[in-house]
Design a protein around this motif. Sequence first.
Motif, short mmCIF file in Angstrom:
data_model
loop_
_atom_site.label_atom_id
_atom_site.label_comp_id
_atom_site.label_asym_id
_atom_site.label_seq_id
_atom_site.Cartn_x
_atom_site.Cartn_y
_atom_site.Cartn_z
N ARG A 103 0.84 -1.21 0.00
CA ARG A 103 0.00 0.00 0.00
C ARG A 103 0.87 1.26 0.00
NH1 ARG A 103 -5.18 1.90 1.46
NH2 ARG A 103 -5.95 -0.23 1.61
N ARG A 104 1.93 1.24 0.80
CA ARG A 104 2.83 2.40 0.85
C ARG A 104 3.57 2.59 -0.47
NH1 ARG A 104 5.83 1.92 6.78
NH2 ARG A 104 3.97 2.28 8.08
N SER A 105 3.83 1.49 -1.14
CA SER A 105 4.62 1.52 -2.37
C SER A 105 3.80 1.94 -3.57
CB SER A 105 5.23 0.13 -2.62
OG SER A 105 5.86 0.05 -3.88
N LEU A 106 2.56 1.54 -3.61
CA LEU A 106 1.73 1.61 -4.82
C LEU A 106 1.78 2.95 -5.53
CD1 LEU A 106 -1.79 0.08 -5.21
CD2 LEU A 106 -1.38 2.42 -5.91
N GLU A 107 1.51 4.03 -4.82
CA GLU A 107 1.38 5.33 -5.47
C GLU A 107 2.71 5.90 -5.97
OE1 GLU A 107 0.52 8.77 -2.87
OE2 GLU A 107 0.49 7.29 -1.23
N HIS A 108 3.81 5.27 -5.57
CA HIS A 108 5.13 5.78 -5.96
C HIS A 108 5.79 4.95 -7.06
CE1 HIS A 108 4.86 8.51 -2.59
NE2 HIS A 108 4.66 7.48 -1.77
N LEU A 109 5.13 3.89 -7.52
CA LEU A 109 5.71 3.06 -8.58
C LEU A 109 5.63 3.79 -9.92
CD1 LEU A 109 4.23 -0.43 -7.62
CD2 LEU A 109 6.61 0.31 -7.37
N CYS A 193 -4.14 -4.44 -10.25
CA CYS A 193 -4.45 -3.58 -9.10
C CYS A 193 -3.50 -2.40 -9.01
CB CYS A 193 -4.39 -4.38 -7.81
SG CYS A 193 -5.66 -5.67 -7.66
N LEU A 194 -2.22 -2.66 -9.24
CA LEU A 194 -1.21 -1.61 -9.15
C LEU A 194 -1.40 -0.59 -10.27
CD1 LEU A 194 1.90 -3.79 -8.23
CD2 LEU A 194 0.55 -2.36 -6.70
N ARG A 195 -1.70 -1.07 -11.46
CA ARG A 195 -1.92 -0.14 -12.59
C ARG A 195 -3.14 0.73 -12.33
NH1 ARG A 195 1.38 -0.63 -16.84
NH2 ARG A 195 2.15 -2.66 -17.56
N ARG A 196 -4.17 0.16 -11.72
CA ARG A 196 -5.39 0.92 -11.43
C ARG A 196 -5.24 1.81 -10.21
NH1 ARG A 196 -9.11 -1.84 -9.55
NH2 ARG A 196 -8.31 -3.98 -9.52
N GLY A 197 -4.16 1.62 -9.47
CA GLY A 197 -3.94 2.41 -8.26
C GLY A 197 -4.94 2.10 -7.18
N ASP A 198 -5.29 0.79 -7.05
CA ASP A 198 -6.30 0.36 -6.08
C ASP A 198 -5.63 -0.39 -4.93
OD1 ASP A 198 -8.39 -0.86 -4.65
OD2 ASP A 198 -9.63 -1.04 -6.45
N PRO A 199 -5.29 0.28 -3.83
CA PRO A 199 -4.58 -0.37 -2.73
C PRO A 199 -5.42 -1.43 -2.01
CG PRO A 199 -5.25 1.83 -2.08
CD PRO A 199 -5.54 1.71 -3.54
N ASP A 200 -6.73 -1.25 -1.94
CA ASP A 200 -7.58 -2.22 -1.25
C ASP A 200 -7.60 -3.55 -1.98
OD1 ASP A 200 -8.23 -0.36 0.73
OD2 ASP A 200 -9.92 0.41 -0.42
N ASP A 201 -7.81 -3.51 -3.29
CA ASP A 201 -7.79 -4.74 -4.08
C ASP A 201 -6.40 -5.38 -4.05
OD1 ASP A 201 -10.41 -4.78 -4.74
OD2 ASP A 201 -10.16 -4.37 -6.87
N LEU A 206 -2.87 -9.84 -2.47
CA LEU A 206 -1.59 -10.23 -1.88
C LEU A 206 -1.78 -11.11 -0.65
CD1 LEU A 206 1.46 -10.05 -1.99
CD2 LEU A 206 1.34 -7.93 -0.66
N VAL A 207 -2.75 -10.79 0.20
CA VAL A 207 -3.02 -11.63 1.37
C VAL A 207 -3.38 -13.04 0.93
CG1 VAL A 207 -4.63 -12.05 3.27
CG2 VAL A 207 -3.68 -9.76 2.92
#
Length: 228
Positions: A103-109, A193-201, A206-207
């Motif tokens: 989640r912390r990483s997602l928006e900075h990729l 999920c990462l491309r869509r910027g959706d941290p919840d999904d 991942l879980v």
Amino acid sequence: MTDTSVTRDTAYRDNVASHRIAESLRREILGGALAPGTRLRQEDLAERFGASRIPAREAIRMLAADGLVTLVANSGAWVSRLSLEECVEAYSIRERLEPLLLRRSLEHLSVEQLDRLAELADGMEANTDVDAFMADDREFHLLSYAGAATGELWQIIHRLWNTTQHYRRAYATLVGVTGIGVTHLEHHLLVDCLRRGDPDDAERVLVTHIRRTRLELVKHPELFASDA
């Protein structure tokens, strides 16, 4: 040359040697050439790498800090090994912590990093070689965390990845890369999920991804009983 200069020069050479030894052993441990439970003797390493025992000792300490080596006081050093219970605990911790790091990483990729993740997901699905899969799988997940700061959380997760690497390889070898098709699907879902910027999904996928591997390892206690 002064005594101080000689001391600095010796310290520099020892530092270079210790990193060289540590990096070589790291590759061998993560690559499966050195199995869990293998003893590492300073004198053997010094002879093998053409160094003194000082850099050999420091290399072992560096690997211990990474979770790849276990030090036993007044006894020696061994490539780290886990019991089934310890591995289950490590995976349970990963289930809780890795989604937070993702989640912390997602928006900075970056776009380039996302493209590389997609490339790795495609490559893992197309390749049937276990060693290639293990290298790509490791790069995939650690790259997905690359947008987060390399603080304490990252260090904890990196250490857990190191200590459980052997058992992921043993499982992949047992079932074959073609026998873990759902893993490939989850990799593609994570990229989406990462491309869509959706941290919840992304967290949910991942879980499930980590938990499923934990449950599969529990079905194969022989993977732990057969350590070298």
